[in-house]
Design a protein around this motif. Structure first.
Motif, PDB file in Angstrom:
ATOM      1  N   GLU A  18       0.827  -1.208   0.000  1.00 55.21           N
ATOM      2  CA  GLU A  18       0.000   0.000   0.000  1.00 55.21           C
ATOM      3  C   GLU A  18       0.863   1.261   0.000  1.00 55.21           C
ATOM      4  OE1 GLU A  18      -3.477   2.123   2.730  1.00 55.21           O
ATOM      5  OE2 GLU A  18      -2.994   0.000   3.022  1.00 55.21           O
ATOM      6  N   LEU A  19       1.963   1.230   0.765  1.00 54.63           N
ATOM      7  CA  LEU A  19       2.868   2.374   0.803  1.00 54.63           C
ATOM      8  C   LEU A  19       3.544   2.572  -0.548  1.00 54.63           C
ATOM      9  CD1 LEU A  19       4.269   4.635   2.331  1.00 54.63           C
ATOM     10  CD2 LEU A  19       5.905   2.958   3.225  1.00 54.63           C
ATOM     11  N   MET A  20       3.869   1.483  -1.226  1.00 52.13           N
ATOM     12  CA  MET A  20       4.468   1.584  -2.558  1.00 52.13           C
ATOM     13  C   MET A  20       3.482   2.230  -3.536  1.00 52.13           C
ATOM     14  SD  MET A  20       7.141   1.065  -4.448  1.00 52.13           S
ATOM     15  CE  MET A  20       8.246  -0.316  -4.119  1.00 52.13           C
ATOM     16  N   PHE A  21       2.210   1.832  -3.464  1.00 50.57           N
ATOM     17  CA  PHE A  21       1.199   2.432  -4.334  1.00 50.57           C
ATOM     18  C   PHE A  21       1.011   3.918  -4.013  1.00 50.57           C
ATOM     19  CE2 PHE A  21      -0.644  -2.039  -4.628  1.00 50.57           C
ATOM     20  CZ  PHE A  21      -0.103  -2.254  -5.886  1.00 50.57           C
ATOM     21  N   GLU A  22       1.031   4.256  -2.725  1.00 50.37           N
ATOM     22  CA  GLU A  22       0.901   5.662  -2.327  1.00 50.37           C
ATOM     23  C   GLU A  22       2.086   6.473  -2.834  1.00 50.37           C
ATOM     24  OE1 GLU A  22       0.344   8.405   1.720  1.00 50.37           O
ATOM     25  OE2 GLU A  22       0.514   6.216   1.880  1.00 50.37           O
ATOM     26  N   SER A  23       3.275   5.883  -2.769  1.00 51.07           N
ATOM     27  CA  SER A  23       4.464   6.561  -3.278  1.00 51.07           C
ATOM     28  C   SER A  23       4.339   6.826  -4.773  1.00 51.07           C
ATOM     29  CB  SER A  23       5.717   5.716  -3.012  1.00 51.07           C
ATOM     30  OG  SER A  23       5.889   5.484  -1.642  1.00 51.07           O
ATOM     31  N   TYR A  24       3.789   5.849  -5.491  1.00 52.32           N
ATOM     32  CA  TYR A  24       3.604   6.044  -6.926  1.00 52.32           C
ATOM     33  C   TYR A  24       2.608   7.154  -7.214  1.00 52.32           C
ATOM     34  CZ  TYR A  24       2.205   5.358 -11.742  1.00 52.32           C
ATOM     35  OH  TYR A  24       1.910   5.577 -13.059  1.00 52.32           O
ATOM     36  N   ASP A  25       1.517   7.194  -6.441  1.00 49.38           N
ATOM     37  CA  ASP A  25       0.497   8.233  -6.656  1.00 49.38           C
ATOM     38  C   ASP A  25       1.084   9.629  -6.468  1.00 49.38           C
ATOM     39  OD1 ASP A  25      -1.460   6.394  -7.189  1.00 49.38           O
ATOM     40  OD2 ASP A  25      -2.230   6.326  -5.132  1.00 49.38           O
ATOM     41  N   ILE A  26       1.968   9.783  -5.476  1.00 50.56           N
ATOM     42  CA  ILE A  26       2.524  11.101  -5.161  1.00 50.56           C
ATOM     43  C   ILE A  26       3.699  11.453  -6.062  1.00 50.56           C
ATOM     44  CG2 ILE A  26       3.720  12.442  -3.375  1.00 50.56           C
ATOM     45  CD1 ILE A  26       2.080  10.886  -1.303  1.00 50.56           C
ATOM     46  N   LEU A  27       4.537  10.466  -6.359  1.00 50.94           N
ATOM     47  CA  LEU A  27       5.795  10.746  -7.050  1.00 50.94           C
ATOM     48  C   LEU A  27       5.812  10.323  -8.510  1.00 50.94           C
ATOM     49  CD1 LEU A  27       8.156   9.446  -4.213  1.00 50.94           C
ATOM     50  CD2 LEU A  27       7.503  11.824  -4.640  1.00 50.94           C
ATOM     51  N   GLY A  28       5.221   9.190  -8.801  1.00 50.43           N
ATOM     52  CA  GLY A  28       5.370   8.641 -10.144  1.00 50.43           C
ATOM     53  C   GLY A  28       4.124   8.711 -10.996  1.00 50.43           C
ATOM     54  N   GLY A  29       3.034   9.243 -10.459  1.00 50.30           N
ATOM     55  CA  GLY A  29       1.783   9.293 -11.203  1.00 50.30           C
ATOM     56  C   GLY A  29       1.663  10.541 -12.061  1.00 50.30           C
ATOM     57  N   THR A  30       0.889  11.500 -11.554  1.00 51.07           N
ATOM     58  CA  THR A  30       0.608  12.703 -12.340  1.00 51.07           C
ATOM     59  C   THR A  30       1.608  13.829 -12.091  1.00 51.07           C
ATOM     60  OG1 THR A  30      -0.890  13.495 -10.592  1.00 51.07           O
ATOM     61  CG2 THR A  30      -1.856  12.191 -12.379  1.00 51.07           C
ATOM     62  N   SER A  31       2.528  13.664 -11.150  1.00 57.69           N
ATOM     63  CA  SER A  31       3.484  14.727 -10.849  1.00 57.69           C
ATOM     64  C   SER A  31       4.390  14.995 -12.041  1.00 57.69           C
ATOM     65  CB  SER A  31       4.336  14.369  -9.628  1.00 57.69           C
ATOM     66  OG  SER A  31       5.299  15.377  -9.382  1.00 57.69           O
ATOM     67  N   MET A  32       4.591  16.271 -12.336  1.00 54.21           N
ATOM     68  CA  MET A  32       5.454  16.670 -13.447  1.00 54.21           C
ATOM     69  C   MET A  32       6.825  17.152 -12.954  1.00 54.21           C
ATOM     70  SD  MET A  32       3.524  16.101 -16.039  1.00 54.21           S
ATOM     71  CE  MET A  32       4.383  16.936 -17.357  1.00 54.21           C
ATOM     72  N   ARG A  33       7.057  17.098 -11.638  1.00 51.37           N
ATOM     73  CA  ARG A  33       8.314  17.582 -11.075  1.00 51.37           C
ATOM     74  C   ARG A  33       9.432  16.572 -11.311  1.00 51.37           C
ATOM     75  NH1 ARG A  33       8.950  20.961  -7.006  1.00 51.37           N
ATOM     76  NH2 ARG A  33       9.905  19.399  -5.651  1.00 51.37           N
ATOM     77  N   LYS A  34      10.591  17.075 -11.731  1.00 52.41           N
ATOM     78  CA  LYS A  34      11.710  16.176 -11.999  1.00 52.41           C
ATOM     79  C   LYS A  34      12.206  15.511 -10.722  1.00 52.41           C
ATOM     80  CE  LYS A  34      15.323  19.770 -11.837  1.00 52.41           C
ATOM     81  NZ  LYS A  34      15.991  19.234 -10.637  1.00 52.41           N
ATOM     82  N   GLU A  35      12.103  16.241  -9.581  1.00 56.51           N
ATOM     83  CA  GLU A  35      12.509  15.644  -8.310  1.00 56.51           C
ATOM     84  C   GLU A  35      11.643  14.445  -7.966  1.00 56.51           C
ATOM     85  OE1 GLU A  35      13.479  20.065  -8.024  1.00 56.51           O
ATOM     86  OE2 GLU A  35      11.784  18.852  -8.661  1.00 56.51           O
ATOM     87  N   ALA A  36      10.335  14.567  -8.236  1.00 53.64           N
ATOM     88  CA  ALA A  36       9.416  13.465  -7.939  1.00 53.64           C
ATOM     89  C   ALA A  36       9.728  12.253  -8.805  1.00 53.64           C
ATOM     90  CB  ALA A  36       7.973  13.918  -8.155  1.00 53.64           C
TER      91      ALA A  36
END
Length: 230
Positions: free
Chosen positions: A168-186
């Motif tokens: 669940e934490l891995m999925f949450e990490s994806y939602d915040i960092l690897g999903g719709t985020s356009m930030r290069k840091e994410a």
């Protein structure tokens, strides 16, 4: 209201020497001491509100103590709740404090620079023993570069087991960092987390920092590169 405070605690006091933010800390402390004297009619060294400064890396502690009219307390090994072991790494050798060789590092093959291979070998030692690694870097860019290089050394798939219940934490990490985020840091964080690595600095959003800290606490991330903001 200020002088109802018994103490003002300043963590990372060595930041007073920082070229960018140090002046702000120096001005704040000077204002506190001026207000103490003006409002209470006392000398600086007898003001009621104590200034408590803490640092692990303050080089000119005597000068700063004189400026603040402060007593100096240096915590030694006996005062530490957890024993501290200190080593020095030079090339592929690790030395103890007495400069006697402790062990030899086994580096992976590949084209990575020597310093990256050495850092990876040191991280891998702790990770293999089911531990976590915190590496302090001098700048935001350095944390990101180290995360990129070491996560690449660990590979696209982590070399250690993910604790049960962390899907669940891995999925949450994806939602915040690897999903719709356009930030290069994410994007860089999400790529690193998949290899068990991450970075932490003041340039991250509150949400990004929170998820990185949670991943580190729950050992989804085993190696974190950080500035003093962690």
């Amino acid at each position: 209201m200020f002088f109802a405070a018994a103490a003002v605690v300043v963590d990372e006091l060595h930041m007073v020497g920082d070229g960018h933010r140090g002046c702000h800390l120096e001005i704040a402390l000077s204002k506190i001491r001026y207000l103490q004297k003006r409002s209470l009619g006392l000398q600086y060294n007898s003001a009621r509100t104590a200034i408590v400064g803490m640092s692990a890396t303050l080089p000119n502690i005597g000068v700063v103590a004189k400026w603040l009219s402060a007593d100096v307390f240096i915590a030694g090994d006996k005062e530490r709740p957890i024993p501290l072991q200190e080593f020095v790494s030079s090339g592929t050798c690790v030395y103890r404090k007495d400069l006697q060789q402790d062990r030899h590092l086994h580096l992976d093959d590949g084209l990575a620079p020597m310093n990256v291979k050495v850092l990876h070998a040191l991280c891998k030692e702790t990770v293999k023993d089911d531990g976590s690694v915190l590496v302090f870097c001098k700048s935001r860019a350095a944390t990101e570069q180290a995360c990129r290089e070491i996560s690449s050394q660990f590979g696209a798939t982590r070399s250690f087991n993910v604790p049960d219940g962390n899907d669940e934490l891995m999925f949450e990490s994806y939602d915040i960092l690897g999903g719709t985020s356009m930030r290069k840091e994410a994007a860089l964080l999400w790529k690193g987390i998949q290899s068990g690595c991450a970075f932490h600095h003041a340039g991250l959003s509150n949400e990004e920092r929170a998820i990185v800290e949670q991943c580190y606490r729950e050992t989804l991330v085993r190696v974190m590169f950080a500035t003093s903001t962690v």
